[in-house]
Design an enzyme around this catalytic site. Sequence first.
Site, PDB file in Angstrom:
ATOM      1  N   PRO A   9      -6.435  29.341 101.522  1.00 59.60           N
ATOM      2  CA  PRO A   9      -6.699  27.918 101.571  1.00 59.60           C
ATOM      3  C   PRO A   9      -6.055  26.941 100.866  1.00 59.60           C
ATOM      4  O   PRO A   9      -5.831  27.290  99.422  1.00 59.60           O
ATOM      5  CB  PRO A   9      -8.302  27.978 101.026  1.00 59.60           C
ATOM      6  N   ASN A  10      -5.833  25.824 101.222  1.00 61.14           N
ATOM      7  CA  ASN A  10      -5.027  24.756 100.611  1.00 61.14           C
ATOM      8  C   ASN A  10      -3.509  24.770 100.460  1.00 61.14           C
ATOM      9  O   ASN A  10      -2.966  24.017 100.050  1.00 61.14           O
ATOM     10  CB  ASN A  10      -5.720  24.255  99.340  1.00 61.14           C
ATOM     11  N   ARG A  17      -0.065  18.702  97.320  1.00 64.25           N
ATOM     12  CA  ARG A  17      -1.029  19.107  96.398  1.00 64.25           C
ATOM     13  C   ARG A  17      -0.728  19.414  95.137  1.00 64.25           C
ATOM     14  O   ARG A  17       0.220  20.233  94.932  1.00 64.25           O
ATOM     15  CB  ARG A  17      -1.608  20.389  97.322  1.00 64.25           C
ATOM     16  N   TYR A  22       2.213  23.315  91.861  1.00 63.14           N
ATOM     17  CA  TYR A  22       2.818  24.047  92.964  1.00 63.14           C
ATOM     18  C   TYR A  22       4.114  23.466  93.484  1.00 63.14           C
ATOM     19  O   TYR A  22       4.649  24.244  94.295  1.00 63.14           O
ATOM     20  CB  TYR A  22       1.822  24.015  94.027  1.00 63.14           C
ATOM     21  N   ASN A  72      -1.127  35.575  99.388  1.00 65.37           N
ATOM     22  CA  ASN A  72      -1.693  34.844  98.398  1.00 65.37           C
ATOM     23  C   ASN A  72      -2.914  34.266  98.756  1.00 65.37           C
ATOM     24  O   ASN A  72      -3.130  33.285  99.747  1.00 65.37           O
ATOM     25  CB  ASN A  72      -0.393  33.506  98.268  1.00 65.37           C
ATOM     26  N   ALA A  75      -7.482  30.347  96.468  1.00 68.79           N
ATOM     27  CA  ALA A  75      -8.940  30.328  95.724  1.00 68.79           C
ATOM     28  C   ALA A  75      -9.775  31.434  95.906  1.00 68.79           C
ATOM     29  O   ALA A  75     -10.619  31.999  95.113  1.00 68.79           O
ATOM     30  CB  ALA A  75      -9.566  28.901  95.661  1.00 68.79           C
ATOM     31  N   HIS A  78     -10.316  34.684  93.356  1.00 64.52           N
ATOM     32  CA  HIS A  78     -11.002  34.641  92.358  1.00 64.52           C
ATOM     33  C   HIS A  78     -12.588  34.735  92.695  1.00 64.52           C
ATOM     34  O   HIS A  78     -13.528  34.937  92.053  1.00 64.52           O
ATOM     35  CB  HIS A  78     -11.038  33.345  91.546  1.00 64.52           C
ATOM     36  N   ASP A  85     -12.970  43.947  99.412  1.00 66.59           N
ATOM     37  CA  ASP A  85     -13.641  44.910 100.494  1.00 66.59           C
ATOM     38  C   ASP A  85     -12.508  45.564 101.761  1.00 66.59           C
ATOM     39  O   ASP A  85     -12.228  46.648 101.784  1.00 66.59           O
ATOM     40  CB  ASP A  85     -14.881  44.701 101.167  1.00 66.59           C
ATOM     41  N   GLU A  96       0.423  40.988  95.879  1.00 62.72           N
ATOM     42  CA  GLU A  96      -0.330  39.744  95.597  1.00 62.72           C
ATOM     43  C   GLU A  96       0.407  38.845  95.025  1.00 62.72           C
ATOM     44  O   GLU A  96       1.325  39.096  93.989  1.00 62.72           O
ATOM     45  CB  GLU A  96      -1.660  40.010  94.830  1.00 62.72           C
ATOM     46  N   HIS A  98       0.840  34.862  93.621  1.00 64.90           N
ATOM     47  CA  HIS A  98       0.570  33.462  93.227  1.00 64.90           C
ATOM     48  C   HIS A  98       1.560  32.442  92.671  1.00 64.90           C
ATOM     49  O   HIS A  98       2.531  33.168  91.960  1.00 64.90           O
ATOM     50  CB  HIS A  98      -0.660  33.558  92.044  1.00 64.90           C
ATOM     51  N   LEU A  99       1.705  31.461  93.248  1.00 61.89           N
ATOM     52  CA  LEU A  99       2.974  30.445  93.170  1.00 61.89           C
ATOM     53  C   LEU A  99       2.631  30.172  91.351  1.00 61.89           C
ATOM     54  O   LEU A  99       3.875  30.078  90.725  1.00 61.89           O
ATOM     55  CB  LEU A  99       2.915  29.254  93.490  1.00 61.89           C
ATOM     56  N   SER A 100       1.646  29.895  90.910  1.00 63.98           N
ATOM     57  CA  SER A 100       1.400  29.385  89.552  1.00 63.98           C
ATOM     58  C   SER A 100       1.040  30.730  88.722  1.00 63.98           C
ATOM     59  O   SER A 100       0.527  31.633  89.226  1.00 63.98           O
ATOM     60  CB  SER A 100       0.412  28.542  89.438  1.00 63.98           C
ATOM     61  N   ARG A 105      -4.050  29.641  83.480  1.00 59.53           N
ATOM     62  CA  ARG A 105      -4.658  28.713  83.673  1.00 59.53           C
ATOM     63  C   ARG A 105      -6.061  28.647  83.369  1.00 59.53           C
ATOM     64  O   ARG A 105      -6.408  29.362  82.336  1.00 59.53           O
ATOM     65  CB  ARG A 105      -4.500  28.496  85.115  1.00 59.53           C
ATOM     66  N   ARG A 109      -9.638  31.475  86.897  1.00 63.00           N
ATOM     67  CA  ARG A 109      -8.587  31.625  87.844  1.00 63.00           C
ATOM     68  C   ARG A 109      -7.875  33.150  87.108  1.00 63.00           C
ATOM     69  O   ARG A 109      -6.915  33.735  87.741  1.00 63.00           O
ATOM     70  CB  ARG A 109      -7.319  30.805  87.618  1.00 63.00           C
TER      71      ARG A 109
HETATM   72  C1  DQA Z   1      -2.900  30.085  93.697  1.00 66.10           C
HETATM   73  C2  DQA Z   1      -3.668  30.049  92.282  1.00 66.10           C
HETATM   74  C3  DQA Z   1      -5.214  29.771  92.680  1.00 66.10           C
HETATM   75  O1  DQA Z   1      -5.810  29.910  91.732  1.00 66.10           O
HETATM   76  C4  DQA Z   1      -5.452  28.575  93.477  1.00 66.10           C
HETATM   77  O2  DQA Z   1      -6.749  28.345  93.881  1.00 66.10           O
HETATM   78  C5  DQA Z   1      -4.458  28.427  94.535  1.00 66.10           C
HETATM   79  C6  DQA Z   1      -2.935  28.867  94.706  1.00 66.10           C
HETATM   80  C7  DQA Z   1      -1.372  30.031  93.416  1.00 66.10           C
HETATM   81  O3  DQA Z   1      -0.575  30.148  94.167  1.00 66.10           O
HETATM   82  O4  DQA Z   1      -0.957  29.823  92.339  1.00 66.10           O
HETATM   83  O5  DQA Z   1      -4.735  27.873  95.709  1.00 66.10           O
HETATM   84  O6  DQA Z   1      -3.103  31.143  94.504  1.00 66.10           O
END
Ligand code: DQA
Length: 147
Positions: A9-10, A17, A22, A72, A75, A78, A85, A96, A98-100, A105, A109
């Site tokens: 999501p997002n 964003r 990001y 990725n 959210a 978490h 599952d 897995e 994550h950009l950040s 953080r 997270r």
């Molecule tokens: C994220 C980190 C997550 O905590 C956050 O909710 C995201 C992006 C990242 O790519 O850093 O939406 O997965």
Amino acid sequence: MRVLILNGPNLNLLGEREPEIYGSDTLDTLEQQCRERAAALGIEIEFAQSNSEGEMVDLLQRHRDRDGVILNAAAYTHTSLALADTLAAFEPPVVEVHLSNIHAREEIRRQSLTAPHAWGLISGFGFRGYLAALDLLHARLSEGAGE
Ligand code: DQA
């Protein structure tokens, strides 16, 4: 060699964003960069994004015959026992991403429900994390590295 790259999501809002976290490049740019790296490695990719937890579960189930997955879950990383599952019942190696740096953080997270089911985790390197994940999957699949 076929790899699913699944974004949660997002991440469709990349570029607008929270650019201070990001970056200012878009999901289309990320897809383009992944396609170029995958082509150089001889990997066939499917690149997907969903804002819906159930749809992500469906996508993972539908692609469980792939050679690997780059995930990725944003959210849902978490919060989603459902995604955890799904991965627990999943054969292909999952990287897995994550950009950040999720460990630099907010407290919430720092917990990933999905990471225990992943082959490994890359966090904090922006788009380069996805490209590194492609390199690592390629190494594992072609040389048996990391098994
Ligand atoms: C994220 C980190 C997550 O905590 C956050 O909710 C995201 C992006 C990242 O790519 O850093 O939406 O997965």
